[in-house]
Motif scaffolding. Structure first.
Motif, PDB file in Angstrom:
ATOM      1  N   HIS A 251       0.824  -1.215   0.000  1.00  0.00           N
ATOM      2  CA  HIS A 251       0.000   0.000   0.000  1.00  0.00           C
ATOM      3  C   HIS A 251       0.856   1.263   0.000  1.00  0.00           C
ATOM      4  O   HIS A 251       0.509   2.257  -0.643  1.00  0.00           O
ATOM      5  N   VAL A 252       1.981   1.232   0.721  1.00  0.00           N
ATOM      6  CA  VAL A 252       2.900   2.378   0.727  1.00  0.00           C
ATOM      7  C   VAL A 252       3.440   2.602  -0.693  1.00  0.00           C
ATOM      8  O   VAL A 252       3.522   3.738  -1.171  1.00  0.00           O
ATOM      9  N   CYS A 253       3.770   1.496  -1.385  1.00  0.00           N
ATOM     10  CA  CYS A 253       4.249   1.590  -2.777  1.00  0.00           C
ATOM     11  C   CYS A 253       3.145   2.093  -3.706  1.00  0.00           C
ATOM     12  O   CYS A 253       3.435   2.789  -4.686  1.00  0.00           O
ATOM     13  N   ARG A 254       1.920   1.742  -3.397  1.00  0.00           N
ATOM     14  CA  ARG A 254       0.789   2.180  -4.238  1.00  0.00           C
ATOM     15  C   ARG A 254       0.667   3.705  -4.203  1.00  0.00           C
ATOM     16  O   ARG A 254       0.395   4.346  -5.225  1.00  0.00           O
ATOM     17  N   ALA A 255       0.924   4.295  -3.023  1.00  0.00           N
ATOM     18  CA  ALA A 255       0.856   5.757  -2.890  1.00  0.00           C
ATOM     19  C   ALA A 255       2.043   6.430  -3.577  1.00  0.00           C
ATOM     20  O   ALA A 255       1.942   7.564  -4.031  1.00  0.00           O
ATOM     21  N   GLN A 256       3.188   5.737  -3.644  1.00  0.00           N
ATOM     22  CA  GLN A 256       4.390   6.249  -4.330  1.00  0.00           C
ATOM     23  C   GLN A 256       4.854   5.173  -5.311  1.00  0.00           C
ATOM     24  O   GLN A 256       5.761   4.386  -5.006  1.00  0.00           O
ATOM     25  N   PRO A 257       4.228   5.082  -6.507  1.00  0.00           N
ATOM     26  CA  PRO A 257       4.479   3.968  -7.439  1.00  0.00           C
ATOM     27  C   PRO A 257       5.953   3.706  -7.758  1.00  0.00           C
ATOM     28  O   PRO A 257       6.336   2.575  -8.050  1.00  0.00           O
ATOM     29  N   LYS A 258       6.795   4.727  -7.670  1.00  0.00           N
ATOM     30  CA  LYS A 258       8.222   4.539  -7.962  1.00  0.00           C
ATOM     31  C   LYS A 258       8.850   3.525  -7.001  1.00  0.00           C
ATOM     32  O   LYS A 258       9.834   2.855  -7.329  1.00  0.00           O
ATOM     33  N   LEU A 259       8.250   3.398  -5.806  1.00  0.00           N
ATOM     34  CA  LEU A 259       8.784   2.474  -4.803  1.00  0.00           C
ATOM     35  C   LEU A 259       8.633   1.016  -5.233  1.00  0.00           C
ATOM     36  O   LEU A 259       9.394   0.155  -4.792  1.00  0.00           O
ATOM     37  N   PHE A 260       7.633   0.727  -6.070  1.00  0.00           N
ATOM     38  CA  PHE A 260       7.494  -0.643  -6.574  1.00  0.00           C
ATOM     39  C   PHE A 260       8.714  -1.024  -7.423  1.00  0.00           C
ATOM     40  O   PHE A 260       9.122  -2.175  -7.480  1.00  0.00           O
ATOM     41  N   THR A 261       9.306  -0.017  -8.085  1.00  0.00           N
ATOM     42  CA  THR A 261      10.500  -0.259  -8.895  1.00  0.00           C
ATOM     43  C   THR A 261      11.712  -0.496  -8.007  1.00  0.00           C
ATOM     44  O   THR A 261      12.504  -1.419  -8.229  1.00  0.00           O
ATOM     45  N   THR A 262      11.864   0.344  -6.964  1.00  0.00           N
ATOM     46  CA  THR A 262      13.056   0.258  -6.113  1.00  0.00           C
ATOM     47  C   THR A 262      12.945  -0.819  -5.037  1.00  0.00           C
ATOM     48  O   THR A 262      13.960  -1.310  -4.546  1.00  0.00           O
ATOM     49  N   HIS A 263      11.716  -1.189  -4.652  1.00  0.00           N
ATOM     50  CA  HIS A 263      11.542  -2.146  -3.548  1.00  0.00           C
ATOM     51  C   HIS A 263      10.752  -3.397  -3.943  1.00  0.00           C
ATOM     52  O   HIS A 263      10.456  -4.220  -3.079  1.00  0.00           O
ATOM     53  N   GLY A 264      10.429  -3.530  -5.227  1.00  0.00           N
ATOM     54  CA  GLY A 264       9.656  -4.695  -5.671  1.00  0.00           C
ATOM     55  C   GLY A 264      10.357  -6.006  -5.348  1.00  0.00           C
ATOM     56  O   GLY A 264       9.738  -6.963  -4.871  1.00  0.00           O
ATOM     57  N   SER A 265      11.673  -6.056  -5.590  1.00  0.00           N
ATOM     58  CA  SER A 265      12.442  -7.277  -5.319  1.00  0.00           C
ATOM     59  C   SER A 265      12.366  -7.658  -3.842  1.00  0.00           C
ATOM     60  O   SER A 265      12.145  -8.822  -3.490  1.00  0.00           O
ATOM     61  N   GLN A 266      12.516  -6.644  -2.954  1.00  0.00           N
ATOM     62  CA  GLN A 266      12.473  -6.909  -1.512  1.00  0.00           C
ATOM     63  C   GLN A 266      11.107  -7.433  -1.077  1.00  0.00           C
ATOM     64  O   GLN A 266      11.029  -8.321  -0.219  1.00  0.00           O
ATOM     65  N   ILE A 267      10.026  -6.904  -1.680  1.00  0.00           N
ATOM     66  CA  ILE A 267       8.675  -7.362  -1.316  1.00  0.00           C
ATOM     67  C   ILE A 267       8.505  -8.834  -1.687  1.00  0.00           C
ATOM     68  O   ILE A 267       7.955  -9.624  -0.911  1.00  0.00           O
ATOM     69  N   HIS A 268       9.003  -9.229  -2.860  1.00  0.00           N
ATOM     70  CA  HIS A 268       8.889 -10.643  -3.267  1.00  0.00           C
ATOM     71  C   HIS A 268       9.784 -11.534  -2.399  1.00  0.00           C
ATOM     72  O   HIS A 268       9.430 -12.692  -2.139  1.00  0.00           O
ATOM     73  N   ILE A 269      10.927 -11.006  -1.943  1.00  0.00           N
ATOM     74  CA  ILE A 269      11.763 -11.782  -1.008  1.00  0.00           C
ATOM     75  C   ILE A 269      10.999 -12.033   0.290  1.00  0.00           C
ATOM     76  O   ILE A 269      10.983 -13.155   0.812  1.00  0.00           O
ATOM     77  N   LEU A 270      10.350 -10.977   0.807  1.00  0.00           N
ATOM     78  CA  LEU A 270       9.577 -11.127   2.049  1.00  0.00           C
ATOM     79  C   LEU A 270       8.455 -12.148   1.865  1.00  0.00           C
ATOM     80  O   LEU A 270       8.199 -12.969   2.754  1.00  0.00           O
TER      81      LEU A 270
END
Length: 597
Positions: free
Chosen positions: A356-375
């Motif tokens: 949800h935090v990434c949804r508010a700042q879509p650029k974060l899905f690019t920089t943190h997408g890998s970490q979310i899938h690791i989690l």
């Protein structure tokens, strides 16, 4: 003569009209009457103003439209007009360079990167005699280059900025350029240049003669980089003195009355690294990072709670994108803590919160997408959903640009293969997780973890002598840097090996401290494993009382984990483990997670 005399009053009248309209526009803006503010500014053009007034009015209109309306096309037109007109006027620096800076930011947001650098490079060349704007544009240009992973060019710009600020006698801004360069070198894992740059910055801070608030701000920046440098290298014990200094510095800066203290007359000293409220959150974050690596889960949890509360308060005043970056990094660390502590229910809800935090700042899905899938992969492993864990780790690998992050994923993927008896697949990863073949820049803790995974694999193959050799290497490295969780895991596995070899007394010597250390962390999974071994060891030795105590502990840990496992599996967020491509499935929701946002 009569015509010249007539022109003078006309010019004065026009000047008074411009002043009145601009003043009226500002008064409307201050009470948020944006429509009338825009009308007043547009009315200035009806008076056929001189170029300087015209450029300034275009700039004001562009800024107002950009910040208060959705009419970005018109805002862009006005900013482009302000820039083109002011380029031909010699004494119009503020309008000229503010227009260039804002226009570049707009181009970047619109994804028109091909327009950004030429514009800023031209502004950089034109601003040599305007020190404040020259430095601001150098910072902006370096940031653009860093965003595009052009680290060499970004570092060159920051180095040039440090030299320029030094010639302009701004000790503070020289430091900001140097420390910013150190930050990029750290991201780019150039350890030699990081050390050189931080040494130079540290010497400057030691010799500081300027305002105290600037000294403490620079010191916090310097110490944050130093702490991150150690943590990136996995040197959890070595970082402690720097971390303690950082915590003292942030206390000092929060007690300073920054508004009352003069910052000097040099225009270049107007830059600010971070507001002190943001610095406090950052110090909480690096403390959490340290606690997580060292295996102090309770401490990590305490500081995460404090930091997230502070972020929520700050977001009410100004939802700065940096706060969202801090928030997602805190969530990434606390999710790992929850999983270690056996709280999967909260972990999956917090992973969804991170989305949800990434949804508010879509650029974060690019920089943190890998970490979310690791989690999600780690969560799936803890739920024994091995197929989903594998899919998540493979997705993370596709998105990861970090060699250390990829090494971490490969190690967890290797454990998935071991647990599923997929020896051939494990062997396919062996080169990637061989500590002897890891890059020189790889962290101490990652290499120690790689030895542990090799020890686990040789244990599964019943190659006990080899397994002991790997695990003793892990213990040596883990003890050197106080990597408590790795120490407890290695001790309990060694205990299991000695039990398999029939050496009960040596097994007990390993499992007992493993249990104690796991209790301090606390790591529920190691406690479950250790309690299972302890009850068997006590049974073999005929110690009935201790055996019953071990059975009780094992039952307690088992029931706690089973209860949490069931609760977590019932949450709709649990379905996130099936998400490997496309946008995040935000339709997955429960009252618990939706209440978080």
């Amino acid at each position: 003569m009569r015509k010249m005399a007539a022109d003078k009053p006309n010019r004065e009248f026009d000047q008074n009209c411009y002043t009145a309209l601009l003043g009226l526009a500002e008064s409307y803006r201050s009470v948020s009457n944006i429509r009338h503010c825009i009308h007043c500014l547009k009315a200035v053009f009806n008076l056929n103003p001189p170029p300087a007034i015209s450029a300034k009015t275009h700039l004001q209109l562009g800024n107002i439209l950009l910040s208060h309306t959705k009419n970005t096309d018109l805002a862009r037109e006005h900013l482009e007009s302000a820039w083109s007109i002011s380029c031909n006027i010699s004494h119009c620096d503020d309008v000229k360079f503010e227009a260039a800076s804002n226009l570049a930011t707009m181009y970047e947001k619109q994804g028109q990167n091909q327009l950004v650098k030429p514009l800023l490079n031209k502004a950089k060349d034109m601003s040599q005699q305007a020190p404040f704007w020259h430095c601001r544009i150098l910072f902006q240009l370096a940031q653009i280059c860093a965003s595009n992973k052009e680290f060499t060019e970004a570092c060159h710009l920051l180095g040039a900025g440090a030299d320029y600020a030094a010639t302009a006698s701004s000790q503070y801004t020289t430091l900001l350029f140097l420390l910013s360069k150190g930050m990029l070198l750290l991201i780019n894992k150039d350890a030699v240049q990081v050390n050189e740059t931080l040494s130079r910055a540290g010497a400057m801070i030691e010799k500081w003669t300027g305002p105290n608030v600037q000294k403490e701000s620079s010191k916090v920046f310097f110490l944050v980089l130093q702490v991150c440098h150690y943590l990136t290298a996995g040197q959890v014990k070595s970082v402690k003195p720097s971390l303690k200094q950082l915590q003292q510095s942030i206390q000092a800066i929060t007690q300073l009355h920054t508004d009352e203290e003069p910052v000097g007359t040099n225009q270049l000293d107007m830059f600010q690294w971070l507001p002190k409220e943001h610095m406090c959150v950052l110090v909480y974050l690096v403390t959490v990072m340290h606690s997580m690596q060292a295996g102090y889960m309770d401490k990590a949890q305490k500081y995460t709670d404090k930091a997230l509360m502070q972020i929520e308060k700050l977001k009410m005043l100004d939802a700065h994108p940096l706060l969202s970056s801090f928030q997602i990094m805190l969530l990434e660390h606390i999710v790992m803590c929850r999983l270690i502590m056996g709280n999967k229910t909260t972990a999956i809800q917090e992973i969804f919160q991170a989305c949800h935090v990434c949804r508010a700042q879509p650029k974060l899905f690019t920089t943190h997408g890998s970490q979310i899938h690791i989690l999600l992969g780690l969560y799936a492993m803890s739920m024994n959903c091995m197929e989903a864990a594998e899919a998540q780790f493979l997705t993370a690998l596709k998105q990861s640009e970090s060699t250390d992050l990829s090494a971490f994923v490969y190690m967890n993927l290797a454990i998935v293969y071991l647990r599923n008896g997929r020896q051939q697949d494990f062997m396919g990863l062996l080169d990637k997780i061989d500590p002897e073949k890891m890059e020189h820049s790889s962290s101490h803790s990652l290499k120690a973890s790689a030895y542990y995974v090799q020890g686990l694999q040789t244990f599964f193959q019943a190659h006990y002598t080899e397994a002991k050799r790997f695990l003793r290497e892990t213990l040596k490295m883990a003890n050197a840097e106080d990597l408590n969780r790795l120490t407890s895991c290695s001790l309990v596995l060694l205990g299991h090996i000695f039990l398999s070899l029939g050496n009960s007394s040596e097994s007990l010597n390993m499992v007992t401290p493993a249990m104690q250390l796991a209790g301090k962390i606390p790591d529920v999974h190691v406690q479950l494993w250790a309690s299972s071994l302890l009850k068997d060891l006590y049974r073999l030795s005929g110690d009935k009382a201790s055996e019953e105590e071990g059975c009780g502990l094992h039952t307690s840990f088992s029931q706690s984990l089973l209860k949490d496992h069931f609760q977590s599996s019932q949450l709709s967020e649990h379905g996130l483990i099936q998400w490997t491509e496309g946008p995040c499935p935000f339709h997955l929701n429960t009252s618990a997670s939706s209440a978080i946002i």
